[in-house]
Design a protein around this motif. Sequence first.
Motif, PDB file in Angstrom:
ATOM      1  N   SER A  22       0.754  -1.629  -0.035  1.00 29.50           N
ATOM      2  CA  SER A  22       0.009  -0.031  -0.088  1.00 29.50           C
ATOM      3  C   SER A  22       0.673   1.026   0.573  1.00 29.50           C
ATOM      4  O   SER A  22       0.359   2.317  -0.865  1.00 29.50           O
ATOM      5  N   ASP A  23       2.447   1.390   0.287  1.00 28.30           N
ATOM      6  CA  ASP A  23       2.870   2.071   0.456  1.00 28.30           C
ATOM      7  C   ASP A  23       3.258   2.981  -0.912  1.00 28.30           C
ATOM      8  O   ASP A  23       4.587   3.448  -0.667  1.00 28.30           O
ATOM      9  N   GLY A  24       3.104   2.005  -2.160  1.00 32.65           N
ATOM     10  CA  GLY A  24       3.812   2.000  -2.870  1.00 32.65           C
ATOM     11  C   GLY A  24       4.817   1.100  -3.756  1.00 32.65           C
ATOM     12  O   GLY A  24       6.333   1.735  -5.003  1.00 32.65           O
ATOM     13  N   GLY A  25       5.672   0.365  -2.852  1.00 35.97           N
ATOM     14  CA  GLY A  25       6.974   0.122  -2.491  1.00 35.97           C
ATOM     15  C   GLY A  25       6.775  -1.220  -4.136  1.00 35.97           C
ATOM     16  O   GLY A  25       6.098  -1.326  -4.592  1.00 35.97           O
ATOM     17  N   PRO A  26       8.184  -1.449  -4.074  1.00 39.00           N
ATOM     18  CA  PRO A  26       8.125  -2.883  -5.725  1.00 39.00           C
ATOM     19  C   PRO A  26       7.174  -4.006  -4.850  1.00 39.00           C
ATOM     20  O   PRO A  26       6.911  -4.143  -3.780  1.00 39.00           O
ATOM     21  N   LYS A  27       6.318  -4.046  -6.178  1.00 42.79           N
ATOM     22  CA  LYS A  27       5.564  -5.763  -5.858  1.00 42.79           C
ATOM     23  C   LYS A  27       6.528  -6.492  -5.516  1.00 42.79           C
ATOM     24  O   LYS A  27       7.406  -7.491  -5.694  1.00 42.79           O
ATOM     25  N   ARG A  28       5.927  -7.821  -4.424  1.00 39.15           N
ATOM     26  CA  ARG A  28       6.622  -9.166  -3.697  1.00 39.15           C
ATOM     27  C   ARG A  28       5.324  -9.512  -3.735  1.00 39.15           C
ATOM     28  O   ARG A  28       4.863 -10.305  -4.503  1.00 39.15           O
ATOM     29  N   PHE A  29       7.002 -10.701  -4.185  1.00 41.50           N
ATOM     30  CA  PHE A  29       6.446 -12.203  -5.015  1.00 41.50           C
ATOM     31  C   PHE A  29       6.104 -13.197  -3.438  1.00 41.50           C
ATOM     32  O   PHE A  29       6.202 -13.064  -2.432  1.00 41.50           O
ATOM     33  N   ALA A  30       5.029 -13.811  -3.568  1.00 41.40           N
ATOM     34  CA  ALA A  30       4.387 -14.533  -2.770  1.00 41.40           C
ATOM     35  C   ALA A  30       3.797 -15.933  -2.945  1.00 41.40           C
ATOM     36  O   ALA A  30       2.870 -16.219  -4.104  1.00 41.40           O
ATOM     37  N   HIS A  31       4.024 -16.732  -2.478  1.00 43.76           N
ATOM     38  CA  HIS A  31       4.332 -18.121  -3.354  1.00 43.76           C
ATOM     39  C   HIS A  31       3.226 -18.856  -1.670  1.00 43.76           C
ATOM     40  O   HIS A  31       2.822 -18.143  -0.231  1.00 43.76           O
TER      41      HIS A  31
END
Length: 248
Positions: A22-31
Amino acid sequence: MRVEGRIVQWDDAKGYGFIAPSDGGPKRFAHLSAFGLRPRRPFVGERVSFEAGSDAQGKPRALKIRSLEPKPAPAGPAPKAGSGRPARAAPAPRSGASSSSSRSSTSSAGGPSADTGGALWLVPGFALLVLLTDLAWPLPRGLWGVYMAMSLATFIVYFMDKRAARLGQWRVKEATLHGLALLCGWPGALLAQHLLRHKSAKPRFRRVFWLSVMLNILGFVVLFTPLLAPFLSGLPGPWNARGGGVSV
């Protein structure tokens, strides 16, 4: 420190996706394994919170993911107060429907596939074809070794890809798996799909896989049997160097 975000990509068949903070950072991989036990599968648009982390290669990923969506409503309405009638129990499913539903859920979860299990006969069938061809028109000595070595290598690659899928690591390209199958490794791929329950329920992958199997078998028949003898008899050079399909 937990971070809030939203699932923006999700591949339910492969069990992973990406979360946009929500803070606009880079997308993170989620398994899928990072979600723990939960009553429903993750979906695009779901609000979640997670702990920021990284994988073995140092790439950002989400850990200990929790859903921020409201819990789903109960399956059935509660009985009205004062009605005096007990709630009617749901009818028990018939045994045939239950077993059919069980088979369907097993297949969709990546369990045993009837297509994969039933197609295992092709491995001994092709071995018999190679043996009969060798008796009629002697094959190159190393051909058996090529099929065995490529099948073993293909099985190992399938195992590594299955392990990478469980750990959320980078996967082997499907083009690589198809290339190994085409280059004489399809018997090992077929065994891996059945024994490892890997790549056995994805229709598009299965279609391309069977195309590679047919092309490999067709190539074997064309090269080592007299199928094209009438067409190749007039060609010069090595095409006329063999008995049978490539006549002496």
